[in-house]
Design a protein around this motif. Structure first.
Motif, mmCIF file in Angstrom:
data_model
loop_
_atom_site.group_PDB
_atom_site.id
_atom_site.type_symbol
_atom_site.label_atom_id
_atom_site.label_comp_id
_atom_site.label_asym_id
_atom_site.label_seq_id
_atom_site.Cartn_x
_atom_site.Cartn_y
_atom_site.Cartn_z
ATOM 1 N N GLY A 17 7.554 -8.412 4.071
ATOM 2 C CA GLY A 17 6.613 -7.402 4.538
ATOM 3 C C GLY A 17 7.336 -6.141 4.959
ATOM 4 N N THR A 18 6.628 -5.023 5.012
ATOM 5 C CA THR A 18 7.249 -3.774 5.445
ATOM 6 C C THR A 18 6.186 -2.825 5.963
ATOM 7 N N LEU A 19 6.582 -2.014 6.905
ATOM 8 C CA LEU A 19 5.690 -1.003 7.475
ATOM 9 C C LEU A 19 6.509 0.261 7.657
ATOM 10 N N ASP A 20 6.042 1.360 7.061
ATOM 11 C CA ASP A 20 6.770 2.620 7.107
ATOM 12 C C ASP A 20 7.136 2.958 8.551
ATOM 13 N N ILE A 52 0.838 -1.196 0.000
ATOM 14 C CA ILE A 52 0.000 0.000 0.000
ATOM 15 C C ILE A 52 0.875 1.248 0.000
ATOM 16 N N LEU A 53 0.610 2.148 -0.934
ATOM 17 C CA LEU A 53 1.279 3.445 -0.989
ATOM 18 C C LEU A 53 0.208 4.522 -0.891
ATOM 19 N N THR A 54 0.279 5.362 0.124
ATOM 20 C CA THR A 54 -0.760 6.368 0.308
ATOM 21 C C THR A 54 -0.195 7.655 0.866
ATOM 22 N N THR A 55 -0.891 8.756 0.609
ATOM 23 C CA THR A 55 -0.481 10.054 1.140
ATOM 24 C C THR A 55 -1.007 10.242 2.550
ATOM 25 N N PHE A 56 -1.880 9.346 2.993
ATOM 26 C CA PHE A 56 -2.539 9.520 4.280
ATOM 27 C C PHE A 56 -1.769 8.831 5.395
ATOM 28 N N ASP A 57 -1.771 9.463 6.567
ATOM 29 C CA ASP A 57 -1.108 8.910 7.735
ATOM 30 C C ASP A 57 -1.995 7.825 8.340
ATOM 31 N N VAL A 58 -1.634 7.347 9.508
ATOM 32 C CA VAL A 58 -2.372 6.263 10.139
ATOM 33 C C VAL A 58 -3.826 6.644 10.414
ATOM 34 N N ASP A 59 -4.743 5.872 9.875
ATOM 35 C CA ASP A 59 -6.158 6.030 10.161
ATOM 36 C C ASP A 59 -6.801 4.664 9.951
ATOM 37 N N GLU A 60 -8.102 4.616 9.862
ATOM 38 C CA GLU A 60 -8.780 3.326 9.700
ATOM 39 C C GLU A 60 -8.359 2.623 8.412
ATOM 40 N N ASP A 61 -7.972 3.411 7.382
ATOM 41 C CA ASP A 61 -7.537 2.795 6.131
ATOM 42 C C ASP A 61 -6.297 1.925 6.341
ATOM 43 N N THR A 62 -5.407 2.370 7.226
ATOM 44 C CA THR A 62 -4.194 1.608 7.499
ATOM 45 C C THR A 62 -4.543 0.222 8.027
ATOM 46 N N PHE A 63 -5.384 0.181 9.032
ATOM 47 C CA PHE A 63 -5.744 -1.090 9.648
ATOM 48 C C PHE A 63 -6.580 -1.935 8.698
ATOM 49 N N ALA A 64 -7.453 -1.291 7.936
ATOM 50 C CA ALA A 64 -8.280 -2.023 6.976
ATOM 51 C C ALA A 64 -7.405 -2.671 5.906
ATOM 52 N N ALA A 65 -6.383 -1.940 5.456
ATOM 53 C CA ALA A 65 -5.493 -2.471 4.423
ATOM 54 C C ALA A 65 -4.715 -3.670 4.936
ATOM 55 N N PHE A 96 3.030 -1.288 3.978
ATOM 56 C CA PHE A 96 2.352 0.002 3.991
ATOM 57 C C PHE A 96 3.409 1.100 4.029
ATOM 58 N N LEU A 97 3.408 1.965 3.017
ATOM 59 C CA LEU A 97 4.343 3.084 2.957
ATOM 60 C C LEU A 97 3.597 4.374 2.641
ATOM 61 N N LEU A 98 4.096 5.469 3.170
ATOM 62 C CA LEU A 98 3.582 6.771 2.778
ATOM 63 C C LEU A 98 4.265 7.184 1.479
#
Length: 219
Positions: free
Chosen positions: A124-127, A81-94, A102-104
Motif C-alpha cells: 500500500g502507499t499514500l502520497d 489511485i492517481l489523481t490531480t486533486f488534493d485531499v477531498d471526499e474522493d480521497t476517503f471514498a477511494a 493514493f498518489l497525486l
C-alpha cells in the motif's frame, strides 16, 4: 514482472504513463482504459496486478470502478489511485472503496513506479504530500481520541504500538528504529496486524487503526 492496467479519460495521459511504466524493467502495461466501465471489464479479462486508476471520468468514475474491481477480485487485482486533486471526499471514498494506494499525478516517475511495486507487494502507499491531511481529517471526524475497546481486545499492546506508527506512514525500518527492535520483529507484528484486522495491506491496516482510534496523532 508486475502487470499494470492504466485507466484515464485523457488519451495523452494514458499513453504517457504507459511509456513511463514500460520503461521499467519489472513493470509492463498490459492494457489501457478510458473510463471506469472499461476498467472493470479489462480488469476481469486481463487480471493485472495493479490498476492505475483516475478518479473523475465519464460513464463510470474511478471510485465506483475501484469498488467493483476490489469486490470481484479482492487482493488479486490491486488499485492505485492517481489523481490531480488534493485531499477531498474522493480521497476517503477511494480508500473506503478498497484502493491500496493514493498518489497525486504530480508525483515523479520513480515515485509512481515505486508505488506500483509497493501496492503489488501488498504494501500500500499514500502520497506523503497528503498523508498529514488524511490523518488530520480522520482525527477531525472522531470525537474520542482513545483506542476503541475492540482494538485493545484484538491486538496486543506491541501491535497497537506498531499500528500507531503505521498510521503515520512509517516504513518497517522507521518503526523498528522508533521502537528499538529489529526489522524482522516489526514485519512479524505487521503480518499479525493484517491477519487480525482482515486488512489487505499496510494502508488498509492503517485505515482500520484510524477508524478504531489507534494513531492519527502525526506531528
Amino acid at each position: 514482472m508486475t502487470t499494470v492496467l492504466v485507466v484515464d479519460d485523457q488519451p495523452i495521459v494514458r499513453a504517457g504513463l504507459a511509456v513511463v511504466l514500460d520503461a521499467e524493467a519489472d513493470l509492463t502495461v498490459i492494457g489501457q482504459a478510458a473510463d471506469g466501465e472499461e476498467a472493470v471489464l479489462l480488469a476481469g479479462e486481463l487480471l493485472p496486478d495493479v490498476v492505475c486508476m483516475d478518479v473523475r471520468m465519464p460513464r463510470m468514475d474511478g471510485i465506483t470502478a475501484t469498488r467493483q474491481i476490489v469486490a470481484a477480485h479482492g487482493g488479486a487485482v490491486r488499485v492505485l489511485i492517481l489523481t490531480t486533486f488534493d485531499v477531498d471526499e474522493d480521497t476517503f471514498a477511494a480508500l473506503e472503496a478498497g484502493a491500496s494506494g493514493f498518489l497525486l499525478k504530480g508525483a515523479d516517475e520513480r515515485t509512481i513506479a515505486a508505488a506500483i511495486r509497493s501496492v503489488a507487494a501488498g504494501g500500500g502507499t499514500l502520497d506523503q504530500r497528503i498523508t498529514q491531511k488524511v490523518l488530520a481529517e480522520f482525527g477531525r471526524r472522531r470525537s474520542d481520541p482513545s483506542p476503541t475497546q475492540a482494538a485493545l481486545d484484538l491486538l496486543t499492546q506491541r501491535e497497537v504500538d506498531v499500528l500507531e506508527l503505521l498510521t503515520r506512514g512509517l516504513s518497517n525500518a522507521e518503526i523498528a528504529q522508533a521502537l528499538f527492535v529489529e526489522v524482522t520483529t516489526v514485519k512479524y507484528h505487521v503480518q499479525s496486524i493484517l491477519s487480525k484486522t482482515g486488512s489487505r495491506d499496510r494502508l488498509n491496516a492503517a485505515l482500520w487503526g484510524l477508524r478504531h482510534h489507534v494513531g492519527g496523532h502525526a506531528d
